[in-house]
Design an enzyme around this catalytic site. Structure first.
Site, PDB file in Angstrom:
ATOM      1  N   LYS A  38       0.860  -1.142  -0.032  1.00 30.78           N
ATOM      2  CA  LYS A  38       0.061   0.133  -0.043  1.00 30.78           C
ATOM      3  C   LYS A  38       0.874   1.227  -0.123  1.00 30.78           C
ATOM      4  CE  LYS A  38      -1.477   1.473   3.960  1.00 30.78           C
ATOM      5  NZ  LYS A  38      -1.399   2.816   4.553  1.00 30.78           N
ATOM      6  N   ASN A  39       1.845   1.229   0.894  1.00 33.46           N
ATOM      7  CA  ASN A  39       2.710   2.578   0.977  1.00 33.46           C
ATOM      8  C   ASN A  39       3.652   2.886   0.020  1.00 33.46           C
ATOM      9  OD1 ASN A  39       1.301   2.903   3.334  1.00 33.46           O
ATOM     10  ND2 ASN A  39       3.009   2.539   4.682  1.00 33.46           N
ATOM     11  N   ARG A 112      -4.518  10.429   5.311  1.00 35.81           N
ATOM     12  CA  ARG A 112      -3.622  11.547   5.225  1.00 35.81           C
ATOM     13  C   ARG A 112      -2.441  11.357   4.191  1.00 35.81           C
ATOM     14  NH1 ARG A 112      -1.460  13.412   8.704  1.00 35.81           N
ATOM     15  NH2 ARG A 112       0.909  13.168   8.098  1.00 35.81           N
ATOM     16  N   CYS A 136      -4.484  12.376  13.673  1.00 32.65           N
ATOM     17  CA  CYS A 136      -5.092  10.863  13.313  1.00 32.65           C
ATOM     18  C   CYS A 136      -4.578  10.189  14.583  1.00 32.65           C
ATOM     19  CB  CYS A 136      -4.365  10.258  12.278  1.00 32.65           C
ATOM     20  SG  CYS A 136      -2.825   9.589  12.385  1.00 32.65           S
ATOM     21  N   ARG A 141       1.071  14.194  13.523  1.00 32.32           N
ATOM     22  CA  ARG A 141       1.415  13.955  12.103  1.00 32.32           C
ATOM     23  C   ARG A 141       1.521  15.290  11.163  1.00 32.32           C
ATOM     24  NH1 ARG A 141      -0.491   8.422   9.930  1.00 32.32           N
ATOM     25  NH2 ARG A 141       1.234   8.380   8.811  1.00 32.32           N
ATOM     26  N   PRO A 142       2.208  16.245  11.650  1.00 29.79           N
ATOM     27  CA  PRO A 142       2.231  17.442  10.717  1.00 29.79           C
ATOM     28  C   PRO A 142       2.748  17.062   9.505  1.00 29.79           C
ATOM     29  CG  PRO A 142       3.884  17.466  12.415  1.00 29.79           C
ATOM     30  CD  PRO A 142       3.155  16.206  12.784  1.00 29.79           C
ATOM     31  N   ILE A 143       2.772  18.227   8.515  1.00 27.63           N
ATOM     32  CA  ILE A 143       3.428  17.983   7.279  1.00 27.63           C
ATOM     33  C   ILE A 143       4.438  19.169   6.997  1.00 27.63           C
ATOM     34  CG2 ILE A 143       1.696  16.709   6.125  1.00 27.63           C
ATOM     35  CD1 ILE A 143       0.636  19.250   4.712  1.00 27.63           C
ATOM     36  N   ASP A 144       4.773  19.991   8.170  1.00 25.64           N
ATOM     37  CA  ASP A 144       5.543  21.005   7.998  1.00 25.64           C
ATOM     38  C   ASP A 144       6.897  20.784   7.271  1.00 25.64           C
ATOM     39  OD1 ASP A 144       6.131  19.249  10.202  1.00 25.64           O
ATOM     40  OD2 ASP A 144       7.972  20.621  10.919  1.00 25.64           O
ATOM     41  N   LEU A 145       7.463  19.487   7.252  1.00 20.93           N
ATOM     42  CA  LEU A 145       8.637  19.271   6.575  1.00 20.93           C
ATOM     43  C   LEU A 145       8.572  19.309   5.101  1.00 20.93           C
ATOM     44  CD1 LEU A 145      10.367  16.507   8.935  1.00 20.93           C
ATOM     45  CD2 LEU A 145      10.392  19.138   9.028  1.00 20.93           C
ATOM     46  N   ASP A 324       5.464   0.335  12.150  1.00 19.82           N
ATOM     47  CA  ASP A 324       4.163  -0.440  11.680  1.00 19.82           C
ATOM     48  C   ASP A 324       4.351  -1.883  12.093  1.00 19.82           C
ATOM     49  OD1 ASP A 324       3.846   1.488   8.367  1.00 19.82           O
ATOM     50  OD2 ASP A 324       3.600   2.131  10.564  1.00 19.82           O
ATOM     51  N   ILE A 346       8.954   6.715  16.914  1.00 17.74           N
ATOM     52  CA  ILE A 346       8.441   7.279  15.865  1.00 17.74           C
ATOM     53  C   ILE A 346       7.251   8.303  16.021  1.00 17.74           C
ATOM     54  CG2 ILE A 346       7.878   7.252  13.205  1.00 17.74           C
ATOM     55  CD1 ILE A 346      10.700   6.511  13.715  1.00 17.74           C
ATOM     56  N   ARG A 416      -8.207  -0.891   5.194  1.00 19.19           N
ATOM     57  CA  ARG A 416      -7.537   0.186   4.686  1.00 19.19           C
ATOM     58  C   ARG A 416      -6.093  -0.323   4.114  1.00 19.19           C
ATOM     59  NH1 ARG A 416      -6.685   5.660   7.967  1.00 19.19           N
ATOM     60  NH2 ARG A 416      -5.479   5.988   5.996  1.00 19.19           N
TER      61      ARG A 416
HETATM   62  C1  EPZ Z   1       4.914   6.706   6.507  1.00 17.66           C
HETATM   63  O1  EPZ Z   1       4.128   7.677   7.086  1.00 17.66           O
HETATM   64  C2  EPZ Z   1       3.837   5.721   6.372  1.00 17.66           C
HETATM   65  N1  EPZ Z   1       2.666   5.941   5.677  1.00 17.66           N
HETATM   66  C3  EPZ Z   1       3.314   5.238   7.710  1.00 17.66           C
HETATM   67  O2  EPZ Z   1       2.519   4.048   7.480  1.00 17.66           O
HETATM   68  C4  EPZ Z   1       4.655   4.983   8.514  1.00 17.66           C
HETATM   69  O3  EPZ Z   1       4.232   4.618   9.764  1.00 17.66           O
HETATM   70  C5  EPZ Z   1       5.535   6.089   8.703  1.00 17.66           C
HETATM   71  O4  EPZ Z   1       5.725   6.398   7.206  1.00 17.66           O
HETATM   72  C6  EPZ Z   1       6.827   5.845   9.210  1.00 17.66           C
HETATM   73  O5  EPZ Z   1       7.520   4.645   8.912  1.00 17.66           O
HETATM   74  C7  EPZ Z   1       2.844   5.932   4.205  1.00 17.66           C
HETATM   75  O6  EPZ Z   1       3.830   5.829   3.503  1.00 17.66           O
HETATM   76  C8  EPZ Z   1       1.699   6.288   3.249  1.00 17.66           C
HETATM   77  P1  EPZ Z   1       6.826  10.146   8.463  1.00 17.66           P
HETATM   78  P2  EPZ Z   1       4.638   9.401   7.167  1.00 17.66           P
HETATM   79  O7  EPZ Z   1       6.549  11.321   7.594  1.00 17.66           O
HETATM   80  O8  EPZ Z   1       5.428   9.758   6.059  1.00 17.66           O
HETATM   81  C9  EPZ Z   1       7.119  13.193  11.983  1.00 17.66           C
HETATM   82  C10 EPZ Z   1       0.650   2.483   7.792  1.00 17.66           C
HETATM   83  O9  EPZ Z   1       0.289   2.226   8.868  1.00 17.66           O
HETATM   84  N2  EPZ Z   1       6.871  14.407  10.870  1.00 17.66           N
HETATM   85  O10 EPZ Z   1       7.910   9.240   8.247  1.00 17.66           O
HETATM   86  O11 EPZ Z   1       3.220  10.357   7.433  1.00 17.66           O
HETATM   87  C11 EPZ Z   1       5.916  12.596  12.288  1.00 17.66           C
HETATM   88  O12 EPZ Z   1       5.039  13.076  12.957  1.00 17.66           O
HETATM   89  C12 EPZ Z   1       1.159   4.062   7.992  1.00 17.66           C
HETATM   90  O13 EPZ Z   1       0.815   2.238   6.817  1.00 17.66           O
HETATM   91  C13 EPZ Z   1       7.015  15.793  11.041  1.00 17.66           C
HETATM   92  O14 EPZ Z   1       7.146  16.093  12.262  1.00 17.66           O
HETATM   93  O15 EPZ Z   1       5.392   9.562   8.249  1.00 17.66           O
HETATM   94  C14 EPZ Z   1       6.363  11.211  12.916  1.00 17.66           C
HETATM   95  O16 EPZ Z   1       6.705  11.553  13.874  1.00 17.66           O
HETATM   96  C15 EPZ Z   1       0.832   4.693   9.320  1.00 17.66           C
HETATM   97  N3  EPZ Z   1       6.788  16.582  10.079  1.00 17.66           N
HETATM   98  C16 EPZ Z   1       7.854  10.951  12.260  1.00 17.66           C
HETATM   99  O17 EPZ Z   1       8.141  12.452  11.531  1.00 17.66           O
HETATM  100  C17 EPZ Z   1       6.547  16.253   8.768  1.00 17.66           C
HETATM  101  O18 EPZ Z   1       6.425  17.131   7.891  1.00 17.66           O
HETATM  102  C18 EPZ Z   1       7.751  10.216  11.080  1.00 17.66           C
HETATM  103  O19 EPZ Z   1       6.831  10.502   9.946  1.00 17.66           O
HETATM  104  C19 EPZ Z   1       6.729  14.877   8.673  1.00 17.66           C
HETATM  105  C20 EPZ Z   1       6.576  14.072   9.646  1.00 17.66           C
END
Ligand code: EPZ
Length: 450
Positions: A38-39, A112, A136, A141-145, A324, A346, A416
């Site tokens: 999926k991812n 998201r 969620c 889970r911000p997207i600031d980065l 995960d 994480i 999902r």
């Molecule tokens: C991906 O989510 C996966 N989803 C998640 O899988 C997975 O748990 C996660 O990576 C970690 O491996 C998809 O690939 C669609 P991150 P993502 O950005 O990209 C923080 C599942 O079960 N962060 O790597 O959203 C964030 O809050 C899902 O299939 C910021 O602070 O995760 C977290 O603490 C759940 N700012 C850490 O970084 C940002 O702009 C890692 O998040 C982005 C992230």
């Protein structure tokens, strides 16, 4: 037979009514086939936005998040074909006639990962309007980065009415250092950089296999990307990308979930169609717990014939132990002799499954980012509630070894990210059935082009 999204009624059940009824005690025996990741499929579908030519994806899992992304792309004007019958795991996406660079709140709030369209839309359409995902169950889970990275590439970004607006005449290559490792942030920026002017260097990138799979697809489309899978990715911008055909990698988390299920139930299971290279940290941890695993090409054989031993586990970015798989490992730890300390590094709130496991008889104490699991405790079936995708999987695993019957509510969380999980589990001996009222609902889908 191929259907196009169009104004037609689609028989959709009410997933919110579904429950699983599971009777524990059966070891998993036989062979289970793993679906596409999926991812990996979600960013690959977003990549189709970068070209006006068709992108054909094989081995796409039939899960709800994929349906959500298909609706998202169709609402933008993409032509999204669904494969049926033999071609049911293929999707063809053609974004020739994009008319609306928007990801609506209605869809983003259910998934998201919709934010993955952000970089591709700005690069292709010079404009993106993407709803902020909101929080969620597992964290803010911000997207600031993602946004800071796009600004580094020259995008003007502002927020209004709960939406992110991003605009750029043409993105310009730059050096972007991620303050934290982010999987979809790396993927989003990599997609945006493919059509930027000049070179982009992304540093402190995520190294997950799904990032590498996306880079493989983008390079097939004519992008010039090096270093995917390492911490530093270099992208030489090009003028245009063309269509491509790509087979999505196997789902390492689905594979890991079935591997843990076999270990938990004392089974003997062949998990086929996976990539053991993506499972290193999990398999090593399971061997530490006394589980016998044998890897071979595209399969893993799991034999749970001995007692399970407790082991500490810490989630890390890939190639560390995947977050995960944390919930699934916790279910296993309840059946291991001794104390296992599970540390979640994480996400800030990813222990929702713990209290439900405690209701089934587990002995788990949460201390901030750590969960102290004392095993082995017999589990007994109960009525439990799923809260997020992987927590739900953890409850299914616990139910497989619990005495008596467990009823899991809100299984739409599981749908999902797991394709037909109850059929796959039944196929290897589990006593599981889905109950619910599928009241066929007539839904008009958005009109797609063509
Ligand atoms: C991906 O989510 C996966 N989803 C998640 O899988 C997975 O748990 C996660 O990576 C970690 O491996 C998809 O690939 C669609 P991150 P993502 O950005 O990209 C923080 C599942 O079960 N962060 O790597 O959203 C964030 O809050 C899902 O299939 C910021 O602070 O995760 C977290 O603490 C759940 N700012 C850490 O970084 C940002 O702009 C890692 O998040 C982005 C992230």
């Amino acid at each position: 037979m191929i259907h196009k999204f169009g104004v037609r009624s689609v028989g959709l059940g009410h997933p919110y009514m579904d429950k699983f009824v599971i009777r524990g005690g059966n070891p998993l025996l036989g062979t289970v086939r793993i679906s596409g990741a999926k991812n990996a499929a979600l960013p690959a579908m977003a990549a189709a936005l970068l070209t006006e030519e068709p992108v054909i994806l094989e081995n796409v899992p039939q899960v709800r998040d994929i349906e959500t992304e298909r609706k998202l792309l169709a609402a933008m004007g993409a032509e999204v074909e669904l494969g049926y019958g033999r071609a049911q795991h293929r999707t063809t996406i053609c974004c020739r006639n994009l008319v609306n660079p928007e990801a609506s709140y209605e869809l983003v709030k259910t998934m998201r990962a919709s934010t993955l369209v952000l970089g591709a839309l700005v690069a292709r359409m010079k404009h993106a309007r993407v709803s902020l995902p909101g929080g969620c169950a597992i964290g803010a889970r911000p997207i600031d980065l993602h946004l800071k990275g796009l600004e580094r590439l020259g995008a003007r970004i502002w927020q209004e009415h709960g939406y992110i607006e991003a605009r750029a005449e043409r993105l310009k290559g730059a050096r972007v250092v991620f303050e934290k490792i982010t999987v979809t942030g790396t993927e989003d920026l990599m997609m945006a950089a493919t059509l930027a002017e000049g070179e982009t260097i992304l540093e402190n990138c995520a190294r997950e296999p799904e990032v590498g799979d996306l880079a493989t697809l983008l390079n097939k489309m004519g992008a010039k990307i090096e270093g995917a899978g390492t911490h530093t990715i270099r992208v030489q911008g090009v003028e245009k990308l063309h269509g491509a055909r790509h087979r999505i990698i196997p789902d390492r988390i689905e594979a890991g979930t079935f591997i843990v299920a076999a270990a938990l139930t004392g089974g003997d299971l062949l998990v086929s169609g996976c990539d053991p290279r993506h499972l290193g940290a999990l398999l090593q941890k399971l061997e530490e717990c006394g589980v016998r695993v044998q890897t071979n090409g595209d399969s893993v054989r799991v034999t749970g014939d001995g007692p399970l031993r407790a082991a500490d586990m810490v989630t890390e970015e890939y190639p560390g132990f995947p977050t995960d798989m944390q919930a699934q490992f916790m279910a296993l730890a309840t059946q291991a002799e001794g104390v296992s300390i599970v540390t979640e590094n994480i996400f800030e709130n990813r222990f929702m499954h713990a209290q439900e496991l405690v209701r089934m008889g587990a002995n788990i104490r949460i201390e901030g980012a750590r969960a102290v699991v004392r095993g082995q405790t017999p589990l007994s079936g109960a009525a439990v509630q799923a809260s997020d995708l992987r927590a739900s999987a953890s409850l299914v695993l616990a139910a497989l070894v619990a005495e008596g019957e467990t009823i899991i509510d809100r299984v739409y969380h599981i749908d999902r990210g797991y394709e037909r999980i109850e059929e796959k589990l039944r196929g290897v001996g589990a006593q599981i059935r889905r109950i619910g009222e599928f009241l066929p609902k007539r839904v008009a889908t958005p009109v797609a082009a063509g």
